[in-house]
Scaffold this motif. Structure first.
Motif, PDB file in Angstrom:
ATOM      1  N   LEU A 266       0.820  -1.209   0.000  1.00  0.00           N
ATOM      2  CA  LEU A 266       0.000   0.000   0.000  1.00  0.00           C
ATOM      3  C   LEU A 266       0.853   1.258   0.000  1.00  0.00           C
ATOM      4  O   LEU A 266       0.704   2.141  -0.842  1.00  0.00           O
ATOM      5  CB  LEU A 266      -0.894   0.010   1.241  1.00  0.00           C
ATOM      6  CG  LEU A 266      -1.944  -1.071   1.372  1.00  0.00           C
ATOM      7  CD1 LEU A 266      -2.695  -0.893   2.664  1.00  0.00           C
ATOM      8  CD2 LEU A 266      -2.897  -1.012   0.216  1.00  0.00           C
ATOM      9  N   SER A 270       1.755   3.893  -3.223  1.00  0.00           N
ATOM     10  CA  SER A 270       1.145   5.214  -3.291  1.00  0.00           C
ATOM     11  C   SER A 270       2.220   6.302  -3.260  1.00  0.00           C
ATOM     12  O   SER A 270       2.061   7.351  -3.873  1.00  0.00           O
ATOM     13  CB  SER A 270       0.139   5.399  -2.169  1.00  0.00           C
ATOM     14  OG  SER A 270       0.726   5.917  -1.043  1.00  0.00           O
ATOM     15  N   THR A 281      -6.131   0.254  -3.852  1.00  0.00           N
ATOM     16  CA  THR A 281      -6.836   0.185  -2.582  1.00  0.00           C
ATOM     17  C   THR A 281      -6.807   1.527  -1.861  1.00  0.00           C
ATOM     18  O   THR A 281      -7.823   1.983  -1.336  1.00  0.00           O
ATOM     19  CB  THR A 281      -6.187  -0.877  -1.684  1.00  0.00           C
ATOM     20  OG1 THR A 281      -5.921  -2.025  -2.472  1.00  0.00           O
ATOM     21  CG2 THR A 281      -7.078  -1.242  -0.540  1.00  0.00           C
ATOM     22  N   ILE A 282      -5.620   2.154  -1.841  1.00  0.00           N
ATOM     23  CA  ILE A 282      -5.494   3.438  -1.155  1.00  0.00           C
ATOM     24  C   ILE A 282      -6.425   4.467  -1.781  1.00  0.00           C
ATOM     25  O   ILE A 282      -7.122   5.204  -1.085  1.00  0.00           O
ATOM     26  CB  ILE A 282      -4.042   3.953  -1.243  1.00  0.00           C
ATOM     27  CG1 ILE A 282      -3.113   3.020  -0.521  1.00  0.00           C
ATOM     28  CG2 ILE A 282      -3.951   5.373  -0.721  1.00  0.00           C
ATOM     29  CD1 ILE A 282      -2.558   3.543   0.735  1.00  0.00           C
ATOM     30  N   ILE A 285      -9.865   3.830  -0.700  1.00  0.00           N
ATOM     31  CA  ILE A 285     -10.108   4.254   0.677  1.00  0.00           C
ATOM     32  C   ILE A 285     -10.328   5.758   0.727  1.00  0.00           C
ATOM     33  O   ILE A 285     -11.253   6.251   1.364  1.00  0.00           O
ATOM     34  CB  ILE A 285      -8.933   3.849   1.581  1.00  0.00           C
ATOM     35  CG1 ILE A 285      -8.874   2.331   1.735  1.00  0.00           C
ATOM     36  CG2 ILE A 285      -9.058   4.495   2.955  1.00  0.00           C
ATOM     37  CD1 ILE A 285      -7.626   1.832   2.408  1.00  0.00           C
ATOM     38  N   VAL A 293     -13.148  -1.499  -1.778  1.00  0.00           N
ATOM     39  CA  VAL A 293     -12.562  -1.935  -0.504  1.00  0.00           C
ATOM     40  C   VAL A 293     -13.083  -3.324  -0.140  1.00  0.00           C
ATOM     41  O   VAL A 293     -12.321  -4.200   0.270  1.00  0.00           O
ATOM     42  CB  VAL A 293     -12.897  -0.915   0.612  1.00  0.00           C
ATOM     43  CG1 VAL A 293     -12.374  -1.403   1.950  1.00  0.00           C
ATOM     44  CG2 VAL A 293     -12.294   0.435   0.304  1.00  0.00           C
ATOM     45  N   MET A 296     -11.381  -5.923  -2.235  1.00  0.00           N
ATOM     46  CA  MET A 296      -9.984  -6.135  -1.875  1.00  0.00           C
ATOM     47  C   MET A 296      -9.867  -6.898  -0.552  1.00  0.00           C
ATOM     48  O   MET A 296      -8.963  -7.711  -0.386  1.00  0.00           O
ATOM     49  CB  MET A 296      -9.242  -4.799  -1.762  1.00  0.00           C
ATOM     50  CG  MET A 296      -9.146  -4.017  -3.051  1.00  0.00           C
ATOM     51  SD  MET A 296      -8.575  -4.991  -4.436  1.00  0.00           S
ATOM     52  CE  MET A 296      -6.855  -5.124  -4.052  1.00  0.00           C
ATOM     53  N   VAL A 297     -10.792  -6.639   0.382  1.00  0.00           N
ATOM     54  CA  VAL A 297     -10.791  -7.407   1.628  1.00  0.00           C
ATOM     55  C   VAL A 297     -10.962  -8.884   1.310  1.00  0.00           C
ATOM     56  O   VAL A 297     -10.226  -9.741   1.795  1.00  0.00           O
ATOM     57  CB  VAL A 297     -11.915  -6.926   2.575  1.00  0.00           C
ATOM     58  CG1 VAL A 297     -12.107  -7.908   3.721  1.00  0.00           C
ATOM     59  CG2 VAL A 297     -11.602  -5.554   3.120  1.00  0.00           C
TER      60      VAL A 297
END
Lengths: 325, 466
Positions: A266, A270, A281-282, A285, A293, A296-297
């Motif tokens: 992550l 980024s 993912t970042i 979020i 999200v 991805m979980v």
């Protein structure tokens, strides 16, 4: 062996169902789709019509568990739970809240992630194992003591420092490689060097110390004393016996993270603007895109469980004492 | 009028627990011996001194109240709606002396050129004088270096004298407790002959006192670590962030400890279906990537706070709830490791003779777990607490960077780094905010790592045997 693997896979299913239920509860029951819509559209002064439209576009207007207006099988399938959570089991991630196909995004973005994580892992293992072996070889001497002190200092420094400092020093000050960004094909190499290198430096402290402990533990065992008593040289004992046996816990520790390499890192991604799954993912979020999200979980959990199964299998392959039961 | 945030209450409960543990441990040989071994390690005790200083700062910052307003009528006292802490009172000067924008450490002029009006009515672009930094100087360009040197020297003299008095006091106490003369005690300190690492402790105390007094003396006249974008003193921010770091490191463990211990004990002791359920629970939680679980939960908390914004009296209260929530989530993602260790150890212990004997005598399951198993697991708990601490402090910075850490309005090292990140692109760069956050964090984490190493070595039976 095959029945063993099948049994392990069967064990994994209840865990995946558990993960699915947890994420479902977190995303749809604790916070209703109404809350999400309000969050996305702006907190106050949102008319009910826009919220209804928003929910309709994403299919969040259906009942949560049981659709009593539909017929037969559709009573179950035409619900939020079935559409958004059960479908994850066949890796149908659906569309993100901004309307993009998540499955397609993932298949595109996993390659840049792998371009960073795979070389990092290989180079990291090689260097950390050599450092650990060197420290273990010189145990008790000044080399060992100063090495361990250096490790403790390096593991006390925040990972963000390595990234920010490294970016500044190498990218901006020395002008060796670009600070951030990504390119397709072979041009990607010059963008990946810096993140890989910094990741390598950041991990030295923890890993070297851990590997040193493993090797030292191995060196205290009886077979090492026997080998020395037979008259084998110190280096031969180290390379032939200690290294080989010490590799067992190290490699099985690595197997568990192998599948997760797809997910990328992550923070690194980024900072270096690498279009991998980590930065995906970042971004999700920070844009509060719940659909991404959630996917991805689930994906992360699947990969972790695959890692666990692979670890068990690798134990039975490497260590004959571990039975298949 | 005192205000007690939830985290304040928890942190004081934690302090109370530590004191109870100290009293408890004093009476038991098996606990006194390993702690004595820790006390004999110079590096560990120096680290402990540093930790104590951080903890004192954190505790001072945890006593919150509404300050009294100076009212015109003497009969009724009114209270401000603002919440301050004891630490704010101590550092009042640093807090209030804000500049307009960036200024470098120890500077007297602003960092960037500003438009200023001359007395003749013309405007020029020049480096403006700071409102507080070096304001006492007539001609900073010439005098500032000499003045700073002088201030450092004065601080050094003060620091030396205070640390001299304090060291002599410690040596005096030592001579009384060991029933020797002062001079003998002094000689023993010089030759490092006490079994407990007093020499290292005295040296550490002196060095920290001297540097603190130099920094204090300078901070009266300058911004020692510069100012940030809105002109706030960076030193003040860094000190205020201590509380956040400590809370994340300690409360997380406090929150997860009861669950981990209970679950681990039950799984190992009862086995059977209870073991299966607990194992299933922690494997499931463990398989969700930690960062994502934290991100999802923080997103949900934001939605909750957004929908219930009327329930919170102040920004501080909201930030406090978020901090507590973060600790709980971090606890949920980190209890599995400890639980697994405890389960494995309990599985071993339940086959030991004294447990079998207790069962044969008809002692109940709960009292067997509490009286016979729990005390024998405490070393694992202890080692886990101290080892987890430093990792959690570092994690806070990373989480705040992705905006899923503590509230942006809260002072924390992560927020400082996050805020200063963009300034790396400036020419010349603004480095002091980053440097201050990293150095404060590094000192705390290094001290915690060194201390936890000593605790592990002293309590881990595998290492102790060697």
């Amino acid at each position: 062996m095959i029945s063993y693997i099948l049994r392990r896979v069967a064990y994994a299913f209840p865990i995946l169902i558990g993960v699915n239920i947890i994420t479902f509860v977190l995303f749809f029951v604790v916070n209703t789709p109404d809350d999400m819509a309000r969050m996305q559209l702006g907190m106050k002064r949102v008319s009910d019509v826009t919220i209804t439209n928003w929910k309709e576009e994403r299919g969040y207007d259906k009942p949560i568990l049981w659709n009593k207006d539909s017929e037969s099988i559709k009573k179950i399938t035409d619900t939020i739970f079935f559409q958004n959570s059960v479908k994850l089991f066949v890796f149908d991630f659906g569309r993100s809240d901004s309307g993009r196909d998540i499955g397609h995004d993932i298949s595109q973005r996993m390659w840049p992630s792998l371009a960073i994580t795979v070389p990092s892992l290989i180079l990291g293992l090689l260097s950390y194992i050599s450092f650990g072996l060197i420290l273990a070889f010189f145990r008790g001497t000044y080399v060992d003591v100063s090495g361990v002190i250096l490790c403790v200092i390096m593991m006390s420094i925040s990972g963000l420092f390595y990234i920010i400092g490294g970016q500044y020093l190498i990218g901006k000050f020395l002008h060796l490689v670009p600070i951030s960004g990504y390119d397709t094909g072979l041009h990607a190499v010059k963008f990946t060097i810096l993140p890989i290198f910094i990741g390598l430096i950041g991990g030295i402290g923890v890993s070297t110390r851990w590997y040193r402990t493993i090797f030292l533990e191995e060196m205290g065992k009886d077979y090492v004393r026997t080998a020395k008593a037979k008259g084998l040289s110190e280096t031969r004992v180290l390379y032939q016996h200690v290294l080989m046996n010490g590799l067992i816990p190290i490699l099985t520790g690595v197997v568990v993270i192998l599948p997760s390499l797809f997910m990328g890192s992550l923070i690194v991604e980024s900072f270096f603007a690498i279009p991998g799954l980590g930065s995906y993912t970042i971004d999700a979020i920070s844009r509060q895109d719940f659909a991404i999200v959630r996917s991805m979980v689930f994906l992360g959990s699947v990969l972790y469980i695959i890692g666990l199964i692979l670890t068990d299998i690798s134990y039975t392959l490497v260590d004959p004492r571990v039975g298949l039961n | 009028m005192p205000v007690i945030f939830i985290t304040d209450a928890l942190i004081f409960i934690l302090v109370l627990m530590v004191f109870t543990y100290v009293f408890y441990a004093r009476h038991y040989e098996h606990l006194r011996t390993p702690w004595h071994a820790v006390a004999c390690r110079p590096l560990a005790m120096s680290a402990a001194i540093i930790l104590v200083i951080y903890i004192v700062v954190g505790l001072l910052d945890s006593v919150h109240f509404h300050p009294k307003l100076e009212s015109t009528k003497s009969s009724d006292t009114t209270y401000s709606t603002e919440v301050t802490s004891l630490l704010d009172l101590v550092l009042d000067d640093l807090n209030k002396n804000t500049e307009r924008t960036y200024s470098a450490p120890l500077a007297s002029y602003s960092f960037a050129k500003e438009m200023t009006d001359l007395s003749s009515g013309k405007q020029i672009r020049a480096y403006a004088r700071l409102k507080y930094g070096g304001a006492h100087l007539d001609n900073p360009e010439l005098d500032s270096l000499a003045d700073i040197t002088k201030k450092i020297f004065i601080g050094l003299v003060y620091g030396l004298s205070v640390s001299f008095v304090l060291s002599s006091f410690i040596i005096f106490i030592l001579s009384k407790t060991h029933k020797i003369r002062f001079k003998q005690a002094f000689n023993k300190i010089c030759k490092n002959e006490f079994p407990v690492a007093w020499t290292a402790m005295i040296i550490t105390i002196s060095i920290t006192l001297i540097s603190m007094s130099i920094i204090y003396n300078l901070s009266q006249y300058y911004h020692v670590l510069g100012t940030d974008k809105v002109g706030q003193d960076v030193l003040f921010q860094a000190i205020k962030s201590v509380r956040t770091g400590l809370l994340i490191g300690s409360l997380t463990t406090l929150v997860m400890l009861p669950f981990a211990v209970m679950m681990g004990l039950m799984a190992g002791y009862f086995r059977g279906w209870i073991d299966d359920v607990i194992q299933y629970l922690y494997t499931t939680l463990n398989s969700i990537p930690g960062v994502l679980l934290i991100a999802a939960s923080i997103l949900l908390l934001q939605v909750y706070i957004g929908n219930h914004s009327d329930d919170f009296n102040s920004i501080e209260e909201r930030a406090d709830l978020r901090l507590l929530f973060l600790c709980v989530i971090l606890g949920i993602t980190s209890w599995t490791g400890l639980c697994r260790l405890l389960r494995a150890e309990t599985l071993k212990l339940r086959e030991v003779d004294y447990v079998k004997a207790a069962q044969a005598f008809g002692v109940g399951n709960i009292s067997i777990m509490l009286r016979h198993l729990l005390p024998n697991l405490m070393h694992i708990v202890m080692i886990t607490i101290v080892i987890d601490f430093s990792g959690l402090v570092l994690a806070e910075a990373v989480l705040s960077y992705i905006n899923i850490g503590v509230d942006p309005s809260m002072n924390s090292w992560g927020n400082m780094i996050n805020g200063a990140r963009m300034e790396m692109a400036r020419e010349p760069i603004v480095w002091w905010s980053l440097a201050a956050a990293f150095v404060f964090m590094f000192v705390l984490v290094l001290a915690a790592n060194l201390f936890s190493d000593a605790v592990r070595d002293a309590f881990d039976p595998r290492i102790r045997q060697q």
